[in-house]
Design a protein around this motif. Sequence first.
Motif, PDB file in Angstrom:
ATOM      1  N   ARG A   1      49.544 113.106 136.091  1.00  0.00           N
ATOM      2  CA  ARG A   1      49.045 112.095 137.324  1.00  0.00           C
ATOM      3  C   ARG A   1      50.550 111.804 138.071  1.00  0.00           C
ATOM      4  N   LEU A   2      50.120 111.231 139.000  1.00  0.00           N
ATOM      5  CA  LEU A   2      51.526 111.121 140.020  1.00  0.00           C
ATOM      6  C   LEU A   2      52.417 109.874 139.477  1.00  0.00           C
ATOM      7  N   TYR A   3      51.473 108.936 139.252  1.00  0.00           N
ATOM      8  CA  TYR A   3      52.320 107.722 138.204  1.00  0.00           C
ATOM      9  C   TYR A   3      51.703 107.508 137.175  1.00  0.00           C
ATOM     10  N   CYS A   4      52.414 107.163 136.076  1.00  0.00           N
ATOM     11  CA  CYS A   4      51.743 107.061 134.763  1.00  0.00           C
ATOM     12  C   CYS A   4      52.195 105.263 134.439  1.00  0.00           C
ATOM     13  N   PRO A   5      51.423 105.103 133.499  1.00  0.00           N
ATOM     14  CA  PRO A   5      51.557 103.549 133.000  1.00  0.00           C
ATOM     15  C   PRO A   5      52.416 103.465 131.899  1.00  0.00           C
ATOM     16  N   LEU A   6      53.142 102.301 131.526  1.00  0.00           N
ATOM     17  CA  LEU A   6      54.208 102.379 130.453  1.00  0.00           C
ATOM     18  C   LEU A   6      53.123 102.069 128.958  1.00  0.00           C
ATOM     19  N   HIS A   7      52.097 101.752 129.307  1.00  0.00           N
ATOM     20  CA  HIS A   7      51.383 101.571 127.983  1.00  0.00           C
ATOM     21  C   HIS A   7      50.482 102.520 127.468  1.00  0.00           C
ATOM     22  N   PRO A   8      50.708 102.612 126.196  1.00  0.00           N
ATOM     23  CA  PRO A   8      50.264 103.914 125.395  1.00  0.00           C
ATOM     24  C   PRO A   8      48.885 104.503 125.441  1.00  0.00           C
ATOM     25  N   ASP A   9      47.849 103.389 125.765  1.00  0.00           N
ATOM     26  CA  ASP A   9      46.778 103.565 125.492  1.00  0.00           C
ATOM     27  C   ASP A   9      45.815 104.533 126.304  1.00  0.00           C
ATOM     28  N   THR A  10      46.355 104.864 127.496  1.00  0.00           N
ATOM     29  CA  THR A  10      45.950 105.899 128.507  1.00  0.00           C
ATOM     30  C   THR A  10      46.145 107.241 128.323  1.00  0.00           C
ATOM     31  N   TYR A  11      46.937 107.570 127.209  1.00  0.00           N
ATOM     32  CA  TYR A  11      47.691 109.066 127.062  1.00  0.00           C
ATOM     33  C   TYR A  11      46.743 109.554 126.037  1.00  0.00           C
ATOM     34  N   ASN A  12      46.579 110.806 126.171  1.00  0.00           N
ATOM     35  CA  ASN A  12      45.950 111.656 124.986  1.00  0.00           C
ATOM     36  C   ASN A  12      46.655 112.838 124.576  1.00  0.00           C
TER      37      ASN A  12
END
Length: 122
Positions: A99-110
Motif C-alpha cells: 500500500r502507499l500508506y500503512c497503519p501502525l496497527h498490526p491487525d491489517t497485516y498478513n
Amino acid sequence: VELVQSGGGSVEAGGSLRLSCAASGFTGSKLCMGWFRQAPGKEREGVALIHSTGETTYVDSVKGRFTISKDNAKYTSHLEMNSLKPEDTGMYFCAAQGRLYCPLHPDTYNSWGQGTQVTVSS
C-alpha cells in the motif's frame, strides 16, 4: 510476501541494536514496511513504519531513539534502536503491506517475519 528477519539480541540499558528485514516475493510498486513488538502478556504494538513514499511514523515511546529505513532496491528494512530501555524488551516482528500508506496497527497485516527477541537489561 516472505519476510526474513535478522539482528536483535541482548544489551544493557542505553545500548543499541539493529534489526533487519528482507522481503521477497513482492511484485507490486508500493510497499510499506513496519516493525512491531510484543512484550510478555501484552498485545502486539506498532513501533515504526516506513511508507511507500519514504515517510516514517513512530510510536511516541520510541521517537528520537529509533530510526527506520528501507532499501527500495533490495526490499529491505532496518530498524536502528538507540538509547534502549528495559521497557523496549520484547519480541520484534517486521511486517509489510503493498500500500502507499500503512497503519501502525498490526491487525491489517498478513505478511510477517519470524520474530526476533530484543532484551534490554537495567
